[in-house]
Design a protein around this motif. Structure first.
Motif, short mmCIF file in Angstrom:
data_model
loop_
_atom_site.label_atom_id
_atom_site.label_comp_id
_atom_site.label_asym_id
_atom_site.label_seq_id
_atom_site.Cartn_x
_atom_site.Cartn_y
_atom_site.Cartn_z
N PRO A 86 0.82 -1.21 0.00
CA PRO A 86 0.00 0.00 0.00
C PRO A 86 0.86 1.27 0.00
O PRO A 86 1.85 1.37 0.73
N GLY A 87 0.46 2.23 -0.84
CA GLY A 87 1.20 3.47 -0.98
C GLY A 87 2.05 3.53 -2.24
O GLY A 87 2.58 4.58 -2.58
N ALA A 88 2.19 2.39 -2.94
CA ALA A 88 3.06 2.33 -4.12
C ALA A 88 2.41 2.99 -5.33
O ALA A 88 1.19 3.15 -5.41
N HIS A 89 3.27 3.38 -6.28
CA HIS A 89 2.78 3.96 -7.53
C HIS A 89 3.49 3.31 -8.71
O HIS A 89 4.51 2.63 -8.56
N LEU A 90 2.93 3.53 -9.90
CA LEU A 90 3.53 3.09 -11.15
C LEU A 90 3.95 4.30 -11.97
O LEU A 90 3.32 5.37 -11.89
N ASP A 91 4.99 4.13 -12.78
CA ASP A 91 5.32 5.09 -13.83
C ASP A 91 4.67 4.58 -15.11
O ASP A 91 4.90 3.43 -15.52
N LEU A 92 3.90 5.43 -15.77
CA LEU A 92 3.32 5.09 -17.07
C LEU A 92 3.89 6.01 -18.13
O LEU A 92 3.87 7.24 -17.96
N ARG A 137 4.30 9.69 -16.38
CA ARG A 137 3.57 10.19 -15.21
C ARG A 137 3.43 9.07 -14.19
O ARG A 137 3.44 7.89 -14.52
N GLN A 138 3.26 9.48 -12.94
CA GLN A 138 3.15 8.55 -11.82
C GLN A 138 1.70 8.50 -11.33
O GLN A 138 1.08 9.55 -11.13
N GLY A 151 8.24 0.49 -12.24
CA GLY A 151 7.79 0.32 -10.87
C GLY A 151 7.18 -1.06 -10.66
O GLY A 151 7.38 -1.95 -11.47
N PRO A 152 6.43 -1.24 -9.57
CA PRO A 152 6.00 -0.25 -8.58
C PRO A 152 7.15 0.28 -7.72
O PRO A 152 8.13 -0.41 -7.49
N ARG A 153 6.95 1.53 -7.26
CA ARG A 153 7.86 2.17 -6.31
C ARG A 153 7.02 2.71 -5.16
O ARG A 153 5.87 3.06 -5.36
N ASN A 154 7.65 2.81 -4.00
CA ASN A 154 6.87 3.23 -2.83
C ASN A 154 7.66 4.19 -1.96
O ASN A 154 8.63 3.80 -1.31
N GLY A 170 -6.59 11.93 -4.27
CA GLY A 170 -5.70 11.48 -3.21
C GLY A 170 -6.20 10.25 -2.48
O GLY A 170 -5.47 9.66 -1.67
N ILE A 171 -7.42 9.83 -2.73
CA ILE A 171 -7.95 8.61 -2.13
C ILE A 171 -7.25 7.37 -2.67
O ILE A 171 -7.22 6.32 -2.02
N THR A 172 -6.65 7.46 -3.87
CA THR A 172 -6.14 6.25 -4.52
C THR A 172 -5.06 5.53 -3.71
O THR A 172 -5.16 4.31 -3.53
#
Length: 316
Positions: A40-46, A53-54, A98-101, A119-121
């Motif tokens: 939880p909290g991780a994001h992807l780079d697309l 974008r993240q 990613g994912p990166r966190n 920001g809920i995501t």
């Protein structure tokens, strides 16, 4: 992303509306394999056309078959969200990193989650995680209108005593002071949303020592007036010294010398370019590291940060 950064192609298996101006994009391995593990909290780079974008992961970390991100259409953005909303179709292949966190969920006796709009995501998987552990938590969730708030109805229905929906057109701005004052001692506060919300909660938490704040920014914070003088970077692992000119980033200086490094946003928000600091004092200008992490001076984001000393020694 740089040429030397490991990336992979994923396929858009679903694209569906989640709220006014928000779509959920589900990505799968085009060969049917499992996807990368994440917390939880991780994001992807697309990689979206000419921009990278993240986007925060908002699905289930235990689901190894797909990755899901939520994307808000930004009318005044730089093209990434418009590409997702207008051009990305089911079946398309997307280059993903990613994912990166840098917004990891830590242990705490209780949690207060504060979301503003999209920001809920990153908070949604956190809610699932702490609820499964029966840890006390509350969610304060604001947005322009109720219809613009992704997952709002489902969250409220599942946790009516914990989820506090506060659309701005019905309630005005979020009552941060009230929520923080009601929090038990030791509560960890996790907040994600637009910059005015983040600045407001940072100010409110500075006045309250019974909570610990963690924020994630989608855009770089204002670091005020800065000076961009020249300095040197010593390569601690491979040897050699690189001169970083005035108004030149460390990344650009390294690339000018043929030294490849990983990077993505170039804004100090994604954390891709983080490098360990072995000597010298960085001039931190990122929006990833906390105040305590910046004060430790053992890591820096080389896309935006510079040096307070004539030379930095980096783990490169």
């Amino acid at each position: 992303m740089t040429d030397n950064q490991t990336a992979r192609w994923m396929q858009v298996s679903a694209k569906e509306p989640a709220a006014d101006g928000v779509v959920l994009v589900t990505l799968t391995d085009p060969d049917g394999g499992t996807v990368a593990r994440w917390e939880p909290g991780a994001h992807l780079d697309l990689v979206l056309g000419e921009v990278t974008r993240q986007y925060s992961l908002c699905g289930d970390p235990d689901d190894t078959s797909s990755l899901t991100v939520g994307v808000l259409r930004e009318p005044n953005g730089r093209g990434g969200s418009a590409y997702v909303h207008d051009k990305l179709e089911v079946g398309d292949l997307v280059e993903v990193g990613g994912p990166r966190n840098h917004f990891a969920l830590g242990e705490a006796p209780a949690y207060l989650f504060v979301a503003g709009g999209i920001g809920i995501t990153p908070l949604r998987p956190m809610l699932r995680h702490v609820d499964a552990k029966s840890t006390p938590w509350q969610l304060l969730y604001g947005g322009r209108t109720r219809a613009s708030m992704a997952f709002a109805d489902d969250l409220s229905a599942a946790h009516p005593d914990r989820v506090h929906l506060r659309p701005q057109d019905e309630y005005g701005i979020l009552d941060l002071a009230g929520a923080l004052d009601s929090a038990a001692p030791g509560t960890a506060v996790y907040c994600c949303g637009p910059e005015p919300l983040l600045q407001a909660i940072e100010s409110a938490c500075r006045e309250r020592d019974h909570v610990t704040l963690h924020v994630e920014r989608f855009a770089p914070k204002d670091v005020g007036d800065t000076e961009d003088g020249a300095f040197e970077v010593e390569l601690g692992r491979t040897g050699g010294v690189v001169e970083v000119a005035e108004n030149e980033s460390i990344i650009d200086a390294l690339q000018r010398r043929g030294i490849g490094v990983d990077f993505s946003c170039r804004e100090g928000t994604c954390g891709t370019c983080e490098v360990a600091v072995l000597g010298g004092t960085p001039d931190h200008r990122d929006s990833v590291l906390s105040d305590d992490e910046q004060a430790a001076n053992d890591a820096m984001m080389i896309c935006v940060s510079r040096s307070c000393t004539p030379r930095l020694v980096l783990d490169l």
